[in-house]
Design an enzyme around this catalytic site. Sequence first.
Site, PDB file in Angstrom:
ATOM      1  CG  ASP A  42      33.497  45.372  33.470  1.00 13.64           C
ATOM      2  OD1 ASP A  42      34.517  44.675  33.313  1.00 13.64           O
ATOM      3  OD2 ASP A  42      33.116  46.222  32.644  1.00 13.64           O
ATOM      4  CD  GLU A  86      38.176  44.856  35.069  1.00 15.68           C
ATOM      5  OE1 GLU A  86      38.954  44.696  34.118  1.00 15.68           O
ATOM      6  OE2 GLU A  86      37.103  45.463  34.956  1.00 15.68           O
TER       7      GLU A  86
END
Length: 728
Positions: free
Chosen positions: A409, A462
Amino acid sequence: MQVEHVLSNANCTHPFSYLGIHTKPEESISSIRAWLPGAVKVEVIDLGSNKILGQLRQSDDGPLFSANFEFATLPKAYSFRVTTEAAEYEVVDPYQFQEQAYHAIHFVDHHPENVYHQLGAQLVSLDVGLSQPIKGTRFAVFAPNASAVSLIGDFNYWDGSCTPMQKTEMGYWVLVVPGIEAGAKYKYQIKDAAGHSLPHKADPVGFSAEQYPSHSSIVYDHSAYEWQDQDWLKEAKKNKYTQPMSIYELHLGSWKKPQGDSEQRYLSYHQLVDELIPYIKDMAYTHIEIMPVSEYPFDGSWGYQPVGLFAPTSRFGTPDDFKYFVDQCHQHGIGVIMDWVPAHFPEDGHGLARFDGSHVYEYEDPRRGWHPDWNSCIYDFGKDTVRQFLVANALYWVDKFHIDGLRVDAVASMLYLDYSREDGDWVPNVDGGNHNYEAISFLQWMNKEVYQKYPHAMTIAEESTSFPKVSRPVFEGGLGFGFKWNMGWMNDSLHYIAKDPCYRRYHHNEITFSLVYSFDESFVLPISHDEVVHGKGALLRKMPGDEWQQAANHRAYAGFMYGHPGKKLNFMGNEIGQFAEWNHDSSIDWHLLDFDKHQGIQSVYRDLNKLYAQYPALYELDNDYKGFEWIDHGNAEQSILSMVRKSDQQKIYVVTNFTPVPQAEFRLGVLDKGKYELLLNTDDKKYWGSGYLTKKNFKTDPINWNDKEQSISLSLPPLATIFVIHRG
């Protein structure tokens, strides 16, 4: 007097200097000392013979007990029979095992995985020459600037004066406590360098944790679970780039809620096995991606503010229950990817923030150590102990829980020192730039470790910028990730599809631009949870037009996504055309499947997944320009795109009509002469489409079209994507 004061105030830094066995060889005498608050009588028991060696005498100033024994009579190990005003109990003295306690730190910095093999609460068997080993738990925690650390738990009534830990030269605090078994709850009572008490801390390497209000760590036995997924792990070593990957992203707490009047807030890991796995199989997804399961205190963070990185959240069950969930997914042919958050952590008192009163885990300078977007702390990626802690955590999930992939993330926030910061609010690197060299180095190390040690696993970034070579090997100068989310494709295509079809001709470059860079990285095409919250609207609501056109746009867009190069990811609810934004406190609106429209959308996703997995042309050369060719990307006037996807043995043509205007005689240039067959049409009546007449079989005509010598004539439906295969 001084010893009693230090112990009673939980200020003891080196308890082995005061407690346990202390020998004076020149006098052939040893003393045994114990600190036992509440005791009125203490006897020493030889654990070899089970005989009483003698009684300890209590000091005048507190519960410090001691006695001298002849050196030759010392047992191999001993316990205390303790009498209090209310009861009598027997306890093995932890302070006789100094060497065994120090064992935790001998090798902790040699390899990153030693963090979870040595630190935290490790169940041990102490072989001290008795007929049976002494079982207990070895505790080790890194708190280099603490003046005192005590182990607290149910076993000592959460009294910080009872069980002080020993500080080592490396900054770790250690102790072996016999009798503590799996299931015991514990925390650390820590005092900072000035002796001030801090909030009780959960174990940074705790393997299991309790929910609010205690947030206690729980001793856990990783060896108990017996895995049955050996066949999957062997099969999963295949090349990920040439395999189909259709990912269903979900939030375990809100995918579906328990039925009935039960006070249960969530489906358990076992219930998810019973309900989620059949659904994933029916929908033909190859993988699931679960939003973070590392323990987190606040439901509203969705798991992206983790406190217990080494503990699967106990909201849904025990660590063994989570292992069972992963195991069952594997046995049913489903890969498990989990979101992993090494970018930042929250300030909760029981967590890592100012762990020993100093910045053990986070950057000290708030211009580097505080995240303005998420009001959280940023890991200090320049510290060896922090880097090792995080790399170990990545390996831990793949090792102990057989996770197939880590979707990392907020990578962009790690790469750039000025991420979400104004001028003057960030500190440049040594070269005056905005790249965080320390974070870049950490990510490269993490990726190398995962891929070298676990060939069945993968990492996915990401990353929302144009940072180069995110999914390229470290030896080529890349970050080393296996895949990268294609955020550019997501933003451009969603912006395009939200336009009224009559205006799409003016934005044609938005839907085609992704193919300019599509093979620069190994991409996953994501329509994730971030696109259906915070006022962005559900995927269906982004579509223009009346009810029918919205559904048709949705289906056509899904077809375009599955035809476009790149692995696929869709967030839960997209596949049934949910109209409401995702809410983590409620379930997907499953009742929508009572309506034909939503059944049709679900059927499109199901059939697209099956089609995608069945035909290698749609996935085998996803990351190779040889697997893709435009037939016509310039038809802005009609807002029609046509492409061909290729493998060694197949060619599949994908044509999308982004307007509600059907094309009765649409000619498509093809590469080969012969027969062609319609594989899927998102406008089919079974999908709640118009059922516009479309032939199923075609033959080429020797008519030059789209710069091709052969072509076929199609009846192209409105707002639809069709897939046509060359059959020879």
